[in-house]
Write a protein that holds these residues in place. Sequence first.
Motif, short mmCIF file in Angstrom:
data_model
loop_
_atom_site.label_atom_id
_atom_site.label_comp_id
_atom_site.label_asym_id
_atom_site.label_seq_id
_atom_site.Cartn_x
_atom_site.Cartn_y
_atom_site.Cartn_z
N GLU A 1 45.24 -9.68 4.16
CA GLU A 1 45.12 -10.86 3.30
C GLU A 1 46.32 -10.94 2.36
O GLU A 1 46.71 -9.94 1.75
N VAL A 2 46.92 -12.13 2.28
CA VAL A 2 47.99 -12.41 1.31
C VAL A 2 47.33 -13.07 0.11
O VAL A 2 46.76 -14.16 0.22
N THR A 3 47.37 -12.41 -1.05
CA THR A 3 46.64 -12.91 -2.21
C THR A 3 47.52 -13.56 -3.27
O THR A 3 47.02 -14.30 -4.11
N ALA B 1 44.96 -19.92 -5.44
CA ALA B 1 43.72 -19.99 -6.21
C ALA B 1 42.52 -20.34 -5.34
O ALA B 1 41.43 -19.80 -5.52
N LYS B 2 42.68 -21.24 -4.39
CA LYS B 2 41.58 -21.67 -3.54
C LYS B 2 41.92 -21.53 -2.06
O LYS B 2 41.35 -22.22 -1.21
N ARG B 3 42.86 -20.65 -1.73
CA ARG B 3 43.25 -20.43 -0.35
C ARG B 3 42.96 -19.00 0.07
O ARG B 3 43.23 -18.07 -0.66
N LEU B 4 42.43 -18.85 1.26
CA LEU B 4 42.29 -17.53 1.88
C LEU B 4 43.32 -17.46 3.00
O LEU B 4 43.21 -18.17 4.00
N VAL C 1 55.09 -9.99 -3.05
CA VAL C 1 53.95 -10.48 -2.28
C VAL C 1 52.79 -9.51 -2.46
O VAL C 1 52.93 -8.31 -2.19
N SER C 2 51.65 -10.01 -2.94
CA SER C 2 50.46 -9.16 -3.11
C SER C 2 49.61 -9.21 -1.85
O SER C 2 49.34 -10.30 -1.31
N LEU C 3 49.16 -8.04 -1.38
CA LEU C 3 48.44 -7.92 -0.12
C LEU C 3 47.18 -7.09 -0.29
O LEU C 3 47.09 -6.25 -1.20
#
Length: 274
Positions: A120-122, A179-182, A210-212
Amino acid sequence: MISALTVGLTLLLGQNQGAEEQKGADEAKKKELAAKPPVLSAVSEDWEGARDPDWILDRALSPSAERKLASLPPGRQHLREFTKSVGAIEVIETCEAADRCGSRKLVRLTLTGHRMDAVEVTDIKAKILSQKPSTQEGFILGPHGGAADVEGGVIDLDSEDRRLRNVDQDGKAGTPYFAKRLVTLKTDERLAFHIEVTSLTWDYDWELVVSLVSEGEASKLTVRSDGTSTGKPFRNPGRIYKQRNYRHFYACEVGTLCRIGPGKNGYPDEIWDR
């Protein structure tokens, strides 16, 4: 009866052996993938579909470079090759007001999943590495024909919150992009982000972070201008001054030769209207 039992045991042993072999193959694959980050990155400066660029100069062109610029064959490609050879910084101007303009840099960040399970890319944000006053040494005005805006997200380097944000209806930074995406990436699945990075103040060196989340563990991936974590940082030269403020100014138009600024060849006065 014995024959049927034998066949059943043989099938069961074969299934177990196949499962063990598959498990071994999966473990080997996981080990191979673990040698690199959960997501692989690649970067290009994405100018396709963007407004036409100009160039900032950190130092004056030599007399021989000026002669070469003045005799370039018409065409954007010749100008791009020249500016690259002299180390000019390609930018797109963005303005909040007539007297408040800065640099808009466009980056295409491509991420590729590199784990057995989805990653997941957060979040994506910019990290400032250094800053200095924007240069007034030189400016090359490129041929402008106009084009479509780029689609994607925006990062404001002048903000305290440098997360990737959506572009609102006014073309400005809106809500946080994630904010509202997965956003998840399976093995070898690719996703490209078109990122607009702006500054109206300082000349910044910066990198993307990039946060993962992979296999339940959070991590961060640093990305610089060559797509690696240790390469040359990105650069946004920040403020763009009125053309009369640059010590060296050059203008290139479609289908005409590039012209050298005031004090050299009597550059026409109408250039100073803006």
